[in-house]
Design a protein around this motif. Structure first.
Motif, PDB file in Angstrom:
ATOM      1  N   ASP A 175       0.832  -1.206   0.000  1.00 42.71           N
ATOM      2  CA  ASP A 175       0.000   0.000   0.000  1.00 42.71           C
ATOM      3  C   ASP A 175       0.868   1.258   0.000  1.00 42.71           C
ATOM      4  N   MET A 176       1.869   1.240   0.876  1.00 47.14           N
ATOM      5  CA  MET A 176       2.724   2.406   1.068  1.00 47.14           C
ATOM      6  C   MET A 176       3.434   2.805  -0.227  1.00 47.14           C
ATOM      7  N   GLN A 177       3.843   1.804  -1.003  1.00 52.13           N
ATOM      8  CA  GLN A 177       4.658   2.076  -2.190  1.00 52.13           C
ATOM      9  C   GLN A 177       3.925   1.777  -3.502  1.00 52.13           C
ATOM     10  N   ALA A 178       2.604   1.659  -3.448  1.00 54.43           N
ATOM     11  CA  ALA A 178       1.829   1.299  -4.632  1.00 54.43           C
ATOM     12  C   ALA A 178       2.070   2.250  -5.798  1.00 54.43           C
ATOM     13  N   GLY A 179       2.272   3.505  -5.513  1.00 53.08           N
ATOM     14  CA  GLY A 179       2.474   4.488  -6.570  1.00 53.08           C
ATOM     15  C   GLY A 179       3.921   4.840  -6.816  1.00 53.08           C
ATOM     16  N   HIS A 180       4.835   4.017  -6.347  1.00 54.03           N
ATOM     17  CA  HIS A 180       6.265   4.324  -6.503  1.00 54.03           C
ATOM     18  C   HIS A 180       6.607   4.471  -7.994  1.00 54.03           C
ATOM     19  N   PRO A 181       7.421   5.474  -8.326  1.00 52.01           N
ATOM     20  CA  PRO A 181       7.712   5.715  -9.739  1.00 52.01           C
ATOM     21  C   PRO A 181       8.674   4.718 -10.379  1.00 52.01           C
ATOM     22  N   ASP A 182       9.396   3.945  -9.557  1.00 50.68           N
ATOM     23  CA  ASP A 182      10.424   3.092 -10.141  1.00 50.68           C
ATOM     24  C   ASP A 182       9.911   1.689 -10.462  1.00 50.68           C
ATOM     25  N   PHE A 183      10.321   1.195 -11.621  1.00 46.42           N
ATOM     26  CA  PHE A 183       9.951  -0.143 -12.084  1.00 46.42           C
ATOM     27  C   PHE A 183      10.304  -1.209 -11.061  1.00 46.42           C
ATOM     28  N   PHE A 184      11.487  -1.128 -10.459  1.00 45.68           N
ATOM     29  CA  PHE A 184      11.955  -2.206  -9.595  1.00 45.68           C
ATOM     30  C   PHE A 184      11.142  -2.324  -8.306  1.00 45.68           C
ATOM     31  N   VAL A 185      10.576  -1.242  -7.845  1.00 47.03           N
ATOM     32  CA  VAL A 185       9.703  -1.306  -6.672  1.00 47.03           C
ATOM     33  C   VAL A 185       8.342  -1.867  -7.067  1.00 47.03           C
ATOM     34  N   ARG A 186       7.801  -1.396  -8.169  1.00 44.36           N
ATOM     35  CA  ARG A 186       6.496  -1.899  -8.621  1.00 44.36           C
ATOM     36  C   ARG A 186       6.574  -3.392  -8.946  1.00 44.36           C
ATOM     37  N   LYS A 187       7.691  -3.794  -9.537  1.00 46.91           N
ATOM     38  CA  LYS A 187       7.900  -5.208  -9.844  1.00 46.91           C
ATOM     39  C   LYS A 187       8.005  -6.025  -8.560  1.00 46.91           C
ATOM     40  N   ALA A 188       8.693  -5.482  -7.556  1.00 49.59           N
ATOM     41  CA  ALA A 188       8.839  -6.183  -6.279  1.00 49.59           C
ATOM     42  C   ALA A 188       7.489  -6.412  -5.618  1.00 49.59           C
ATOM     43  N   ILE A 189       6.607  -5.437  -5.693  1.00 51.78           N
ATOM     44  CA  ILE A 189       5.268  -5.600  -5.123  1.00 51.78           C
ATOM     45  C   ILE A 189       4.565  -6.793  -5.771  1.00 51.78           C
ATOM     46  N   GLY A 190       4.590  -6.830  -7.084  1.00 51.11           N
ATOM     47  CA  GLY A 190       3.948  -7.940  -7.778  1.00 51.11           C
ATOM     48  C   GLY A 190       4.586  -9.276  -7.471  1.00 51.11           C
ATOM     49  N   TRP A 191       5.901  -9.299  -7.407  1.00 50.31           N
ATOM     50  CA  TRP A 191       6.632 -10.538  -7.121  1.00 50.31           C
ATOM     51  C   TRP A 191       6.301 -11.047  -5.721  1.00 50.31           C
ATOM     52  N   ALA A 192       6.343 -10.143  -4.746  1.00 49.68           N
ATOM     53  CA  ALA A 192       6.064 -10.541  -3.362  1.00 49.68           C
ATOM     54  C   ALA A 192       4.633 -11.075  -3.218  1.00 49.68           C
ATOM     55  N   LEU A 193       3.687 -10.410  -3.842  1.00 50.95           N
ATOM     56  CA  LEU A 193       2.298 -10.866  -3.762  1.00 50.95           C
ATOM     57  C   LEU A 193       2.124 -12.203  -4.482  1.00 50.95           C
ATOM     58  N   ARG A 194       2.733 -12.340  -5.652  1.00 51.53           N
ATOM     59  CA  ARG A 194       2.621 -13.604  -6.395  1.00 51.53           C
ATOM     60  C   ARG A 194       3.203 -14.765  -5.592  1.00 51.53           C
ATOM     61  N   HIS A 195       4.317 -14.526  -4.947  1.00 54.61           N
ATOM     62  CA  HIS A 195       4.950 -15.585  -4.170  1.00 54.61           C
ATOM     63  C   HIS A 195       4.112 -15.934  -2.943  1.00 54.61           C
TER      64      HIS A 195
END
Length: 227
Positions: A175-195
């Motif tokens: 939630d805190m970083q949902a709008g982060h401008p960097d690809f690597f943070v947005r990708k990490a959110i998806g990866w963590a949730l998928r895992h």
């Protein structure tokens, strides 16, 4: 001043890796990493065999040994030395106490790219936090940090915690970083949730249903891959 173990590791490591140098492969490896770092050009399977030979017969390191070896590898130019340090830390992740988090931070924010940040996050920092739960406060700080690699580490540090994952904390970081401008943070959110969906798919489905509008399309796409 370097410990005798640090001296022994480096004295074995540098010539062993140096002899395995492959200039053609090094060019390709550097290009893959956007020419951010020089490489020796050692393929991962060969590097891991060499790494086992480097440490064969050496004693278990102390926390100070671990720190010195990792920092020594971070000072060497070629990226394979940093990969060796990541593997060395992972192997001995049960050795250091909570104060080692400062060294982990230094490694994460220095020569930063996903290829070292991810193993440090998921295989070392995650173990450190699990063994020393008071460090969750540090993860809370990193999740809100201006350094995107610390943010990525906080999001990913529970990746292999399975049923022991603090789901609320994971979702809070997303939630805190949902709008982060960097690809690597947005990708990490998806990866963590998928895992995490491997452990608790219903929780991840519910989270996505309620937060899809706030998450980036990349994060949603990654999180939903196996749901």
């Amino acid at each position: 001043m370097s410990s005798s173990l640090t001296t022994a590791v480096v004295a074995r490591l540098v010539p062993a890796f140096g002899r395995a140098r492959d200039p053609r492969r090094a060019v390709a490896a550097a290009a893959y990493m956007r020419d951010r770092f020089p490489f020796l050009g050692i393929a991962t399977p060969a590097r891991r065999i060499l790494s086992r030979e480097v440490v064969a017969g050496l004693p278990t390191p102390s926390p100070d040994d671990l720190r010195q070896v990792a920092l020594a590898c971070w000072e060497l130019p070629e990226r394979e030395y940093q990969y060796f340090a990541c593997d060395y830390l992972r192997t001995h992740a049960a050795v250091p106490g909570p104060d080692f988090i400062g060294t982990a931070r230094e490694l994460i924010v220095t020569h930063s790219w996903w290829d070292t940040v991810d193993p440090l996050s998921t295989r070392f920092v995650g173990t450190l936090v699990r063994r020393h739960p008071a460090l969750t406060a540090t993860m809370d700080e990193w999740a809100a940090d201006d350094n995107m690699w610390l943010v990525r580490t906080a999001i990913l540090h529970q990746l292999h915690h399975g049923a022991a994952t603090d789901t609320d904390r994971l979702f809070d970081y997303c939630d805190m970083q949902a709008g982060h401008p960097d690809f690597f943070v947005r990708k990490a959110i998806g990866w963590a949730l998928r895992h995490h969906a491997r452990t608790d798919p219903d929780a991840v489905r519910g989270y996505l249903a309620g937060h899809r509008a706030h998450l980036s399309p990349l994060s949603v796409r990654e999180a939903s891959k196996h749901l």
